[in-house]
Design a protein around this motif. Sequence first.
Motif, PDB file in Angstrom:
ATOM      1  N   VAL A  13      28.903  -1.690 -16.036  1.00 52.11           N
ATOM      2  CA  VAL A  13      27.492  -1.420 -15.760  1.00 52.11           C
ATOM      3  C   VAL A  13      27.038  -0.195 -16.544  1.00 52.11           C
ATOM      4  N   ASP A  14      27.875   0.833 -16.614  1.00 56.19           N
ATOM      5  CA  ASP A  14      27.527   2.038 -17.372  1.00 56.19           C
ATOM      6  C   ASP A  14      27.265   1.698 -18.838  1.00 56.19           C
ATOM      7  N   ASP A  15      28.155   0.912 -19.444  1.00 57.85           N
ATOM      8  CA  ASP A  15      27.992   0.536 -20.846  1.00 57.85           C
ATOM      9  C   ASP A  15      26.720  -0.293 -21.044  1.00 57.85           C
ATOM     10  N   PHE A  16      26.476  -1.214 -20.119  1.00 57.06           N
ATOM     11  CA  PHE A  16      25.270  -2.043 -20.218  1.00 57.06           C
ATOM     12  C   PHE A  16      24.018  -1.175 -20.179  1.00 57.06           C
ATOM     13  N   LEU A  17      23.948  -0.260 -19.212  1.00 58.33           N
ATOM     14  CA  LEU A  17      22.767   0.595 -19.101  1.00 58.33           C
ATOM     15  C   LEU A  17      22.610   1.513 -20.310  1.00 58.33           C
ATOM     16  N   GLU A  18      23.709   2.045 -20.824  1.00 58.62           N
ATOM     17  CA  GLU A  18      23.634   2.915 -22.002  1.00 58.62           C
ATOM     18  C   GLU A  18      23.115   2.170 -23.228  1.00 58.62           C
ATOM     19  N   ALA A  19      23.317   0.863 -23.263  1.00 65.27           N
ATOM     20  CA  ALA A  19      22.891   0.056 -24.409  1.00 65.27           C
ATOM     21  C   ALA A  19      21.426  -0.386 -24.333  1.00 65.27           C
ATOM     22  N   VAL A  20      20.750  -0.117 -23.206  1.00 71.82           N
ATOM     23  CA  VAL A  20      19.326  -0.475 -23.103  1.00 71.82           C
ATOM     24  C   VAL A  20      18.565   0.360 -24.117  1.00 71.82           C
ATOM     25  N   GLU A  21      17.851  -0.307 -25.027  1.00 71.04           N
ATOM     26  CA  GLU A  21      17.201   0.392 -26.142  1.00 71.04           C
ATOM     27  C   GLU A  21      16.058   1.304 -25.715  1.00 71.04           C
ATOM     28  N   HIS A  22      15.194   0.817 -24.863  1.00 68.38           N
ATOM     29  CA  HIS A  22      13.996   1.569 -24.474  1.00 68.38           C
ATOM     30  C   HIS A  22      14.405   2.729 -23.565  1.00 68.38           C
TER      31      HIS A  22
END
Length: 139
Positions: A13-22
């Motif tokens: 989940v941390d990696d997914f959220l860090e990858a959110v562009e905006h």
Amino acid sequence: MAEIKTKANEVSVDDFLEAVEHPQRRADGKAVRAMMERVTGEPATMWGPTIIGFGSYHYRYASGHEGDMCRVGFSPRKAELVLYVGGFPEYEAMLARLGTHKRSKACLYIKKLADVDADVLAEITRRSFETTIDQCNAC
């Protein structure tokens, strides 16, 4: 029958959220995650490639289709946050107090957290989570 793609997985989940562009959507996603973890008492888990969910339940339709899904969840999409909440009697009244949002039958759409009342959103999350538990126990 096609395999269900939206299921719990081991993606970070941390990696997914860090990858959110905006940047605003990323910050709001982190804030919603923290709120949902606090309100539900459940850890965040990835469901499919883009949904962050909390808790799980098993459903079965009259058609025979069945599966598992998160009790509440959200996704920081490109245009807005999509929250998977609702399904309790006071939902409509609470939405009237929430602030700026859009909705569909199963989703709540928020452009940015600053547009909504955080306490109302937390209560909607809590009630949605509890209602899903109650529905699960009735199965």
